[in-house]
Every structure is written in C-alpha cells, then in structure tokens.
Design a protein around this motif. Structure first.
Motif, PDB file in Angstrom:
ATOM      1  N   THR A 178      -4.155 -70.215   9.189  1.00 47.15           N
ATOM      2  CA  THR A 178      -5.445 -69.527   9.315  1.00 47.15           C
ATOM      3  C   THR A 178      -5.733 -69.104  10.749  1.00 47.15           C
ATOM      4  OG1 THR A 178      -6.527 -71.664   9.589  1.00 47.15           O
ATOM      5  CG2 THR A 178      -6.416 -70.763   7.365  1.00 47.15           C
ATOM      6  N   THR A 179      -4.946 -69.568  11.688  1.00 50.74           N
ATOM      7  CA  THR A 179      -5.176 -69.195  13.081  1.00 50.74           C
ATOM      8  C   THR A 179      -3.892 -68.664  13.691  1.00 50.74           C
ATOM      9  OG1 THR A 179      -4.664 -71.438  13.858  1.00 50.74           O
ATOM     10  CG2 THR A 179      -6.959 -70.946  13.363  1.00 50.74           C
TER      11      THR A 179
ATOM     12  N   ALA B 192      -8.079 -80.554  10.285  1.00 49.43           N
ATOM     13  CA  ALA B 192      -8.962 -79.675  11.057  1.00 49.43           C
ATOM     14  C   ALA B 192     -10.190 -79.233  10.265  1.00 49.43           C
ATOM     15  CB  ALA B 192      -8.182 -78.448  11.537  1.00 49.43           C
ATOM     16  N   THR B 193     -10.091 -79.195   8.930  1.00 50.65           N
ATOM     17  CA  THR B 193     -11.194 -78.637   8.145  1.00 50.65           C
ATOM     18  C   THR B 193     -11.689 -79.547   7.032  1.00 50.65           C
ATOM     19  OG1 THR B 193      -9.589 -77.507   6.710  1.00 50.65           O
ATOM     20  CG2 THR B 193     -10.504 -76.245   8.551  1.00 50.65           C
ATOM     21  N   ASP B 194     -10.908 -80.507   6.599  1.00 51.48           N
ATOM     22  CA  ASP B 194     -11.266 -81.302   5.426  1.00 51.48           C
ATOM     23  C   ASP B 194     -11.583 -82.756   5.733  1.00 51.48           C
ATOM     24  OD1 ASP B 194     -10.945 -79.325   3.274  1.00 51.48           O
ATOM     25  OD2 ASP B 194      -8.869 -79.303   3.928  1.00 51.48           O
TER      26      ASP B 194
ATOM     27  N   ILE C 253     -17.406 -78.304   4.028  1.00 54.43           N
ATOM     28  CA  ILE C 253     -16.955 -78.370   5.418  1.00 54.43           C
ATOM     29  C   ILE C 253     -17.928 -79.223   6.219  1.00 54.43           C
ATOM     30  CG2 ILE C 253     -15.858 -76.099   5.276  1.00 54.43           C
ATOM     31  CD1 ILE C 253     -18.214 -75.024   6.983  1.00 54.43           C
TER      32      ILE C 253
ATOM     33  N   ARG D  80      -6.806 -80.696   5.032  1.00 57.09           N
ATOM     34  CA  ARG D  80      -6.372 -80.485   6.413  1.00 57.09           C
ATOM     35  C   ARG D  80      -7.264 -81.275   7.355  1.00 57.09           C
ATOM     36  NH1 ARG D  80      -1.553 -79.095   7.045  1.00 57.09           N
ATOM     37  NH2 ARG D  80      -1.971 -78.070   9.042  1.00 57.09           N
TER      38      ARG D  80
ATOM     39  N   GLN E 102      -9.818 -70.444   2.648  1.00 54.51           N
ATOM     40  CA  GLN E 102      -9.715 -70.327   4.100  1.00 54.51           C
ATOM     41  C   GLN E 102     -11.015 -70.853   4.721  1.00 54.51           C
ATOM     42  OE1 GLN E 102      -6.589 -69.953   4.048  1.00 54.51           O
ATOM     43  NE2 GLN E 102      -6.246 -68.058   5.143  1.00 54.51           N
ATOM     44  N   LYS E 103     -11.079 -72.160   4.917  1.00 56.26           N
ATOM     45  CA  LYS E 103     -12.319 -72.787   5.365  1.00 56.26           C
ATOM     46  C   LYS E 103     -12.718 -72.389   6.784  1.00 56.26           C
ATOM     47  CE  LYS E 103     -12.539 -76.750   2.290  1.00 56.26           C
ATOM     48  NZ  LYS E 103     -12.746 -78.215   2.169  1.00 56.26           N
ATOM     49  N   LYS E 104     -11.736 -71.993   7.570  1.00 54.19           N
ATOM     50  CA  LYS E 104     -12.066 -71.592   8.932  1.00 54.19           C
ATOM     51  C   LYS E 104     -12.903 -70.321   8.958  1.00 54.19           C
ATOM     52  CE  LYS E 104      -8.227 -73.825  11.337  1.00 54.19           C
ATOM     53  NZ  LYS E 104      -9.087 -74.714  12.140  1.00 54.19           N
TER      54      LYS E 104
ATOM     55  N   GLN F 178     -21.086 -84.398  12.689  1.00 52.70           N
ATOM     56  CA  GLN F 178     -20.857 -83.287  11.774  1.00 52.70           C
ATOM     57  C   GLN F 178     -21.793 -83.445  10.577  1.00 52.70           C
ATOM     58  OE1 GLN F 178     -16.438 -83.606  11.270  1.00 52.70           O
ATOM     59  NE2 GLN F 178     -16.448 -81.427  11.758  1.00 52.70           N
TER      60      GLN F 178
END
Length: 463
Positions: A136-137, A369-371, A401, A367, A458-460, A410
C-alpha cells in the motif's frame, strides 16, 4: 522437474486448460508453449501482460520451459507502475499481448504454432517468476521466486488439500499473483489435473464450473461473499470436493453462510508473495472459522514481541515469523528491504500479527501497521472487532482502524458499509460480545471500502 506432466510425450487430454470459452488440450498446450520457448530461448527476462487468456498461460508456461524468468504484469497498471516494473526487472521484451505504446519489443505468442523440441530442465535454484508485491505504500517490490520454491510450495499444498491429478480446479482470479497464477495455474499443471478459469469470479460462473465437474474452487473473500448472496448458485457448489479462500481474511459470517448453503467448510490458508503459502487448514482436519490452520509440511512459525518469544496459548498476540522451503530469499535490487524482512536465522518477518493456539492453529490478527491497535494500554486486533460487527444484520462490510488520540493513544474507528443505524447500536453490539475496551469509539458509514485487485481492504486509505 517443475511441470512433470508437460513434456513432448505427454498424453493428450482434451480441454486440460479452459479460459472462458477458449480451450487447450494437453498436446496443444505442450506444443504451443514449447514453440514459445523456442522464440525466447536465451533471453534474460520477459514481461507478460497477465490478462485472463489462453495466451497468457502459454506465455508463462513457454518461459518456464525455456528457463527464462517471466514477470507477470497487472494489466490495469498505470504508466508509472509499468515503467517501474519493466526497469526494475530488466525485462527485455513483452511476450504476447502488450500495452498500448509499448516501450519494449513485442514477441508474439502463436497459439497454433507447435514445437516438440526437448529443452533441458533449468536448475532448481533458477528464477522462474518475478512477482511484484501489492503493497500500500511506495512502488511495488519485485520478488524472484525459484522453481524449487514453487515446487515445494505446491507439493506441501497437495499434501494438505489431498490435491491429485483427478482434480479439476476452477477460479476467476488474476494471473499476476501467487493465488491465481502459482496456485491457480501452475498447481493443476504440476498435479496433472485440469483448470477452468472463469475470467470473471461471479457466483454464476463458479456454479457453471462446478456443474462442469470442478472439484476444487479458489476464491478471495469478496468472491465467497458474492456466492453466499446467490443461494441457487451456491447450492451447485455442493458437488465440489473442496472450496478454498485466501488473500484476505474470510469473515466468519461468510464461512457460516457457505457452509449452510453448500455443506462445505471453506479451507482457509495464509501466505505472502515473499513466502508463498505457509499455513493452511487441512482437508482431512479441523476447519475453524476465523483461523487459517497449521504450518504446512517443512514450515516453522513463531510469535515474537520486541525480539522475545511469545507462548502459543491462543491468546498472546505477536509478530509472526515464518521459515520454510517455499520462501523466496530476498527482494530484487532491494538489499535494505531484504535485510529488514529476511532475518539471519532464516525466518521471514511477515509484518503480520497473529495468535497461535497450543494445537498449532493460527489466527491472523492483521498487519502490524494497520490492524494492531494500541488503545488505553491494551493491544487489540482489528479483525476480532470486524468479525463481531459483521454478525450485525445492518453490516455488510467493515474495516476497523486505530486513529491517533491524545488520551487513548489510538481510538478505535469502524468504517461500515451497510444500513445506517445509530452508532450506539453498533458500539453496544461489540461491547456485548467483547471486552469493553475493544468497542469502537466511532462509526463511520461509507459507500464502499477501498480494495486492491485481490480483495484486500486498503486501510491506509482510510482515516
């Protein structure tokens, strides 16, 4: 030998490959693919525009026969992606179909040409495919995958899924990723079975394939969700031997609905471009909704947090590392990224967080980074909350998220596709099933969730 069933002396089987309405017998496949190999012998690397066609299959198989690494390119790539993939991989030509205004020479694939020349089997450690990650990045990273890795991975799946030459596989997945290409095309060719590619992964197309004798069907969760919404089509799949889901987490309600309509408990599995498939439920074992199974033959897994091992107790959430004979050995032209993910002891740091039970069953939280959400001092898996929300009748799709919060660190936010109901109703629904600290603090209703070609959210792009 990577494809032992494809030799100039292979017996002729009618319609060993069917893509849409286009068919190839085994003799046609071997003869035309060997003719492709004749034309590209000695090339360094070729690119294939991976449209769902017989010509794409011939191009890939022909390159494998010739021992020329092939780069399957997503046909919907933008100009920047085309330029990056071609330059990074060192592709010398397009093999078969090419995009408009190609910047490389185009070598045609002539499906009615035939050659029965015998090509020596390339070394097992030679590169067969260069697949590009769907991250995604940043620009996608190339992953060279050897012939040996593909063979080891497919044989381990054959063991877990009892996959034989008697099976006919059907799917409508893209031909530029592990799922659709390695498992979905090379798998049946290695086993000696047949392939039906439906071109589009619709419920009716899958039902038609099952009606034509498909014993195995592959899909991503969005496909199985479509099937679950079409009871008449779903009932037809009852005749199959096994249904397999991968590439993204399968929602438990979809698992339950497919079981209700077909009598099948979907086989779930876990893998990455860099590792191929490393974990799966077995056809002859337990299939637990929300869990992706146990390590395949030859695979080891572990959980770690800050470098320290975590217990396999079904509760501890940690970074998942895997090691096995089907793994790639690094990224193409990216020694920095390779050093970050391939660890000195041979394990690969997946970037996913997971839970492993005492019985070896794995549940992927998502992930890191996101999950993995860190809220109020708790480590919370987004997938657990998503599973609960999907059980609410108003929710069709959901992505959870964590967003920055001055007080909690968060804040849990749920993006919901479905019928709008009061936020409090969904929040209280989660609180009634899970610990209070796992409830969403905010519900955001949206028309759709951003997904990539394999159906992964795509959570980002959210937040």
């Amino acid at each position: 030998m990577l494809l032992p069933t494809l030799t100039p002396t292979a017996p002729d089987d009618p319609a060993v490959i069917r893509v849409g309405d286009d068919e190839l017998s085994r003799e046609d496949l071997v003869g035309a693919a060997t003719a492709v190999a004749e034309r590209i012998a000695g090339a360094r690397t070729v690119a294939v525009l991976a449209t769902p066609t017989v010509e794409t299959v011939l191009a890939v198989v022909g390159a494998l026969i010739a021992g020329v690494p092939v780069v399957p390119v997503p046909p919907d790539s933008g100009p920047r992606e085309f330029e990056h993939i071609l330059a990074d991989s060192g592709a010398q030509a397009w093999l078969g179909q090419a995009p408009a205004d190609p910047t490389l020479p185009v070598v045609p694939v002539r499906r009615y040409a035939k050659s029965w020349h015998r090509h020596p089997e390339p070394h097992a450690d030679s590169t067969a495919l260069i697949l590009y990650t769907s991250g995604t990045t940043g620009l996608p990273k190339g992953v060279p995958i050897t012939r040996q890795s593909i063979a080891e991975g497919l044989d381990a799946l054959a063991d877990a899924w009892l996959w034989t030459a008697d099976d006919t596989l059907a799917h409508g997945l893209p031909l530029f990723h592990v799922h659709g290409l390695i498992l979905g095309v090379l798998g049946p060719l290695r086993r000696g079975g047949r392939l039906i590619h439906t071109v589009t992964p619709t419920a009716d197309a899958y039902a038609a394939a099952a009606g034509s004798g498909a014993s195995m069907l592959f899909g991503v969760p969005t496909v199985w969700n479509r099937v679950a919404a079409e009871p008449a089509a779903a009932h037809t799949l009852s005749a199959a031997r096994v249904l397999v889901s991968g590439s993204a987490p399968l929602p438990v309600p979809v698992f339950d609905r497919i079981r209700e309509l077909t009598g099948h408990q979907i086989v779930e599995r876990y893998g990455m471009t860099e590792t191929l498939i490393t974990v799966s439920t077995r056809v002859d074992g337990e299939r637990r909704p929300g869990w992706v199974g146990s390590p395949l033959a030859g695979v080891e897994t572990r959980l770690v947090e800050n470098g320290e091992p975590l217990p396999h107790d079904g509760e501890s959430v940690g970074d998942l590392h895997v090691r096995g004979p089907m793994m790639a050995s690094g990224y193409l032209n990216r020694p920095d990224a390779t050093a970050e993910s391939w660890l000195p002891d041979g394990f690969f740091a997946t970037g996913d967080v997971a839970v492993i039970g005492a019985d070896g069953m794995h549940r992927i939280v998502g992930r890191r980074a996101t999950d993995l959400i860190k809220s109020g001092g708790f480590r919370i898996g987004a997938g657990e909350i998503e599973t609960v929300l999907l059980a609410h009748p108003a929710v069709r799709e959901v992505a959870v998220i964590g967003v920055p919060d001055d007080y909690l660190g968060q804040r849990i936010v749920a993006y919901v596709v479905g019928d709008e109901v009061a936020d409090t109703e969904l929040i209280e629904f989660v609180a009634g099933e899970l610990s209070n600290h796992k409830r969403p603090r905010e519900i955001r209703f949206v028309e759709s969730l951003p997904r990539n070609a394999m159906g992964k959210v795509q959570k980002k792009l959210l937040g």
